[in-house]
Design an enzyme around this catalytic site. Structure first.
Site, PDB file in Angstrom:
ATOM      1  N   ASP A 238      19.803 -21.555  -5.301  1.00  0.00           N
ATOM      2  CA  ASP A 238      21.060 -21.552  -4.539  1.00  0.00           C
ATOM      3  C   ASP A 238      21.003 -20.740  -3.246  1.00  0.00           C
ATOM      4  O   ASP A 238      21.607 -21.090  -2.249  1.00  0.00           O
ATOM      5  CB  ASP A 238      22.209 -21.010  -5.417  1.00  0.00           C
ATOM      6  N   HIS A 239      20.204 -19.665  -3.239  1.00  0.00           N
ATOM      7  CA  HIS A 239      20.225 -18.786  -2.068  1.00  0.00           C
ATOM      8  C   HIS A 239      19.419 -19.324  -0.899  1.00  0.00           C
ATOM      9  O   HIS A 239      19.657 -18.945   0.240  1.00  0.00           O
ATOM     10  CB  HIS A 239      19.690 -17.400  -2.437  1.00  0.00           C
TER      11      HIS A 239
ATOM     12  N   ASP B  68      21.090 -10.563  -9.772  1.00  0.00           N
ATOM     13  CA  ASP B  68      21.987 -10.724  -8.633  1.00  0.00           C
ATOM     14  C   ASP B  68      23.194  -9.851  -8.925  1.00  0.00           C
ATOM     15  O   ASP B  68      23.682  -9.820 -10.050  1.00  0.00           O
ATOM     16  CB  ASP B  68      22.410 -12.183  -8.503  1.00  0.00           C
TER      17      ASP B  68
ATOM     18  N   ARG C 249      31.196 -10.239   0.646  1.00  0.00           N
ATOM     19  CA  ARG C 249      30.597  -9.189   1.471  1.00  0.00           C
ATOM     20  C   ARG C 249      30.793  -9.475   2.942  1.00  0.00           C
ATOM     21  O   ARG C 249      30.760 -10.626   3.356  1.00  0.00           O
ATOM     22  CB  ARG C 249      29.096  -9.106   1.193  1.00  0.00           C
TER      23      ARG C 249
ATOM     24  N   SER D   8      23.300  -5.506  -2.783  1.00  0.00           N
ATOM     25  CA  SER D   8      22.531  -6.466  -3.573  1.00  0.00           C
ATOM     26  C   SER D   8      21.672  -5.824  -4.659  1.00  0.00           C
ATOM     27  O   SER D   8      21.368  -4.638  -4.626  1.00  0.00           O
ATOM     28  CB  SER D   8      21.642  -7.226  -2.607  1.00  0.00           C
TER      29      SER D   8
ATOM     30  N   ARG E  84      18.620  -6.897  -4.969  1.00  0.00           N
ATOM     31  CA  ARG E  84      17.251  -7.256  -4.563  1.00  0.00           C
ATOM     32  C   ARG E  84      16.295  -6.070  -4.679  1.00  0.00           C
ATOM     33  O   ARG E  84      16.493  -5.031  -4.058  1.00  0.00           O
ATOM     34  CB  ARG E  84      17.253  -7.840  -3.146  1.00  0.00           C
TER      35      ARG E  84
END
Ligand code: MIC
Ligand code: SF4
Length: 754
Positions: A94-95, A159, A447, A642, A644
């Site tokens: 999706d990203h 996520d 965000r 995030s 990440r």
């Protein structure tokens, strides 16, 4: 697709474990505590865990990963040496999907550009027994809500918005890939037992106010770090009146207050949603143990007694809110917003309105926004701003198209984008003549950090509900208040919008032709995973080296970051997303968004050996080549945003040894520990002011590194003076072992080898 047997097995443990926990603690329990105690790795509670202090091992039921973080998670998992994942897991593409010309075209381009990565994720999923959701299937959190989330469950996801599933009564927590790797490898998952924030909702929403406004308001109250270390539990008659997807929105954006997660107790709205999404049997199973899937009455009646903090919001009095710019917690009730725009000289012309995303693309959201769009169409006018719609899943997209809502938006001038993150994560090829122009946009996303959506630092991004975004886009004016102001129709008459009207769930049911799911091979042992050594998108990982067994001497300051330093500043998304599977390449974005305290500029730091100013990554690469370690100094809530882990792996890879800040965001702090970094905080926050541009450091006490014992940092200034300060840390015994081994994965690997 969803695993009813697994859920029933989880439910069968609830009565015994929760009853035992109540006895053990001798008090009624909140929902959060019930779910946590039912998922303890050791079975029944053996000690009283101290909220905000005790590290506890849990056994999550599921793992969810999105494409941008799954690459690193799976590259790590491949090193763990296990044949299959130990718990049900899924990957969602999706990203990495672009937002430019519209769904069809963008999806085709993205599949081509990212083919190597999607093929990699698909074959790894196939091999290790992971469910794979193809590009176009939808955004991870919406797909999870529709298919996998269940009341009372415990899930981790790579996520930060994994928390969305709290809308369906699940404790769903965002983590880095290394945590996901542990759980998929069959190991326990560790979390500091959270503090509990109770949010009591009274009254009922009406008119323009929606679920989004609840979280916009809460963000204003708690700020971006107010939820740190806590789980937010919503309850009260107001909570029960909110739709399940509306609850999802509130939990989703709870990531923006730093909360570990947010959750609502099981109720009839959740049961309706389960039935509506084809999970009636699960609804019955949940009904059977309903008392265990919500907090005890005594807790909700006397919340002050049982929660660490209580907030009360009366939904009947709540105004629609608009938050921003540049931070999601700057909350403005709509009645005060126009004045704020004027006072702050934010650009009043609204250039783009964007609705959808993982947090606001439910059937209810779309129908409410469409009821506003329809009024523009009926008045013969088009939206003055550009307008885009990102559906959260193919199921939602197919259903709203069938029911005519997408057409309503298109008629107004809207463009439907792919079912993916797109503009929310900077995958937005915005049509703009000047990439630095000061301008305003408004989204229904989460965000709004600088540069996040379109890479332009001067884009003022605001966040509101989809219906408010739609109304403002029609007016093309940020100061327009649809509750009180008039717009002009094609006859030149002044008209006021009627209040939005939504439908919680489709009257004719959800539908979809191809949801985009691919199940894994039953026996994946023969699946071969190819990673080309010359690829610039994927790179197999090399283990990081272990700690050298001594104190760290002669470290140089790499950067003293000033102010907000989110994961978007540390490892930017947008154009860099393409390197998420290639540690060496993505390391070239390390901290390029952070502001250097000494010159107030991004990506310009002094190389202490040459005296020259250069980019952060190139300066650090030079230190690395010289065999010199370094320190990064940060401000409050360092690493917010995030999940990440690249933001932790990049400094590790380039040879930064210590990140020393005033405070950390939870996921980032854990990510640093997992990768064998030292994440330390100033014992006295004012010591931040002692750090000078040409400083060198000796970090002492590592040979006796123990929980709760500060480390000592000697700061050698250029003028020959020194300061010695205490640095606190939150490492427990296990985490100290990670540090010593050079990263948690080195320990797992060793366990597999024996
Ligand atoms: C985000 O909203 O910032 C993201 C992109 O979804 C991230 C994950 C990522 O960086 O890949 C998140 O929230 O964790
Ligand atoms: Fe995607 Fe945006 Fe949701 Fe993150 S917040 S998962 S980028 S839609």
């Amino acid at each position: 697709m969803f695993d009813l047997e697994m859920i029933k097995a989880v439910y069968s443990r609830f009565p015994e474990r929760i009853t035992a926990a109540k006895k053990h603690l001798n008090k009624p329990l909140s929902l959060t505590e019930k779910i946590l105690y039912a998922h303890l790795w050791v079975g029944n509670a053996t000690t009283v865990y101290e909220r905000g202090n005790s590290y506890v091992d849990f056994a999550p039921d599921r793992v969810a990963m999105q494409d941008a973080t799954a690459q690193m998670a799976l590259l790590q998992f491949m090193q763990a040496g296990r044949p299959k994942v130990a718990v049900p897991s899924t990957v969602h593409c999706d990203h990495l999907i672009l937002a430019k010309d519209g769904a069809k075209q963008d999806l085709a381009t993205s599949m081509e550009v990212n083919k190597e990565v999607f093929d990699f994720l698909s074959s790894v999923s196939d091999k290790y027994g992971i469910g794979f959701w193809k590009p176009g299937a939808g955004i991870i959190h919406q797909v999870v809500l529709e298919n996998y989330a269940f009341p009372g469950g415990l899930m981790i996801g790579t996520d930060s918005h994994t928390v969305n599933a709290g809308g369906l009564g699940m404790l769903a927590i965002g983590v880095g890939g290394a945590d996901a790797c542990d759980v998929m490898a069959g190991l326990p998952w560790e979390l500091k037992f959270p503090k509990l924030i109770g949010v009591k909702l009274t009254g009922k929403l009406s008119g323009w106010t929606s679920s989004k406004d609840v979280i916009l308001k809460v963000a204003g109250i708690l700020t971006v770090k107010g939820g740190t270390g806590a789980i937010v539990e919503y309850f009260g008659e107001g909570a029960e009146s909110l739709s399940c997807t509306g609850k999802g929105t509130i939990c989703n954006m709870g990531a923006e207050i730093g909360a570990t997660t947010s959750v609502f107790g099981y109720d009839s709205k959740m049961s309706d949603y389960l039935k509506g999404t084809g999970r009636s049997e699960l609804a019955s199973a949940s009904d059977e143990i309903a008392d265990y899937l919500t907090g005890d009455k005594e807790v909700y009646q006397n919340p002050e007694k049982y929660f660490d903090q209580v907030i009360e919001i009366n939904l009947s009095e709540l105004e629609p809110h608009i938050n921003g710019p540049f931070t999601p917690d700057m909350a403005w009730p709509i009645s005060q917003f126009a004045q704020a725009v004027k006072d702050n000289q934010w650009p009043a012309e609204l250039e783009v309105g964007l609705i959808g995303s993982c947090t606001n693309s439910s059937y209810e959201d779309i129908t409410r926004a469409a009821s506003i769009a329809k009024q523009a169409n009926d008045s013969g006018i088009k939206a003055k701003s550009e307008f885009t719609i990102t559906p959260g899943s193919e199921q939602v997209r197919y259903t709203v198209e069938r029911d005519g809502y997408l057409e309503t938006f298109e008629k107004m001038g809207g463009v439907v984008l792919a079912n993916a993150c797109g503009p929310c994560i900077g995958q937005w090829a915005r049509h703009s003549s000047d990439p630095n122009r000061k301008n305003s946009i408004i989204t229904s996303f989460n965000r709004n950090f600088a540069k996040r959506n379109d890479g332009n630092p001067n884009t003022h991004a605001f966040v509101a509900s989809p219906e408010i975004v739609t109304a403002l886009a029609i007016a093309g004016d940020l100061t327009f208040n649809p509750l009180t102001d008039y717009f002009t129709n094609n006859k030149g008459e002044k008209v006021k919008f009627a209040e939005p009207l939504g439908i919680e769930m489709p009257i004719n049911g959800y539908a979809v032709e191809d949801a985009g799911y691919q199940s894994p091979a039953v026996d994946g042992s023969n699946v071969v995973i190819n990673v080309s050594p010359t690829s610039n998108r994927l790179q197999l990982l090399e283990p990081f080296s272990a700690w050298e067994g001594q104190d760290l001497k002669g470290l140089k300051l790499l950067i003293k970051a000033k102010g907000k330093c989110t994961t978007d500043h540390i490892s930017m998304a947008g154009p860099w997303l393409k390197f998420r599977g290639h540690l060496d390449n993505i390391s070239n974005n390390m901290l390029i968004g952070a502001i250097n305290y000494f010159n107030e500029q991004p990506d310009k730091v002094k190389n202490q050996f040459t005296g020259e100013y250069g980019s952060v990554p190139s300066t650090q690469r030079d230190y690395k080549a010289r065999g010199i370690g370094s320190i990064v100094v940060g401000d409050e809530n360092y690493g917010e945003g995030s999940s990440r882990e690249h933001a932790a792996m990049e400094p590790r890879f380039l040879g930064v040894r210590v990140i020393l800040t005033k405070s950390f965001a939870r996921i980032h702090e854990t990510n640093l520990k997992k990768q064998g970094m030292l994440a330390l905080t100033f014992a006295d926050k004012s010591s931040y002011d002692l750090i000078q541009e040409d400083d060198s450091f000796n970090l002492l006490g590592l040979t006796t590194f123990t929980p709760n014992k500060p480390l000592r940092l000697v700061i050698n200034h250029k003028n020959g003076t020194t300061d010695t300060i205490n640095c606190n840390h939150t490492y427990n015994g296990q985490q100290i072992e990670w540090f010593k081994a050079g990263g948690a994965l080195n320990i797992i690997r060793k366990q597999v080898l024996v």
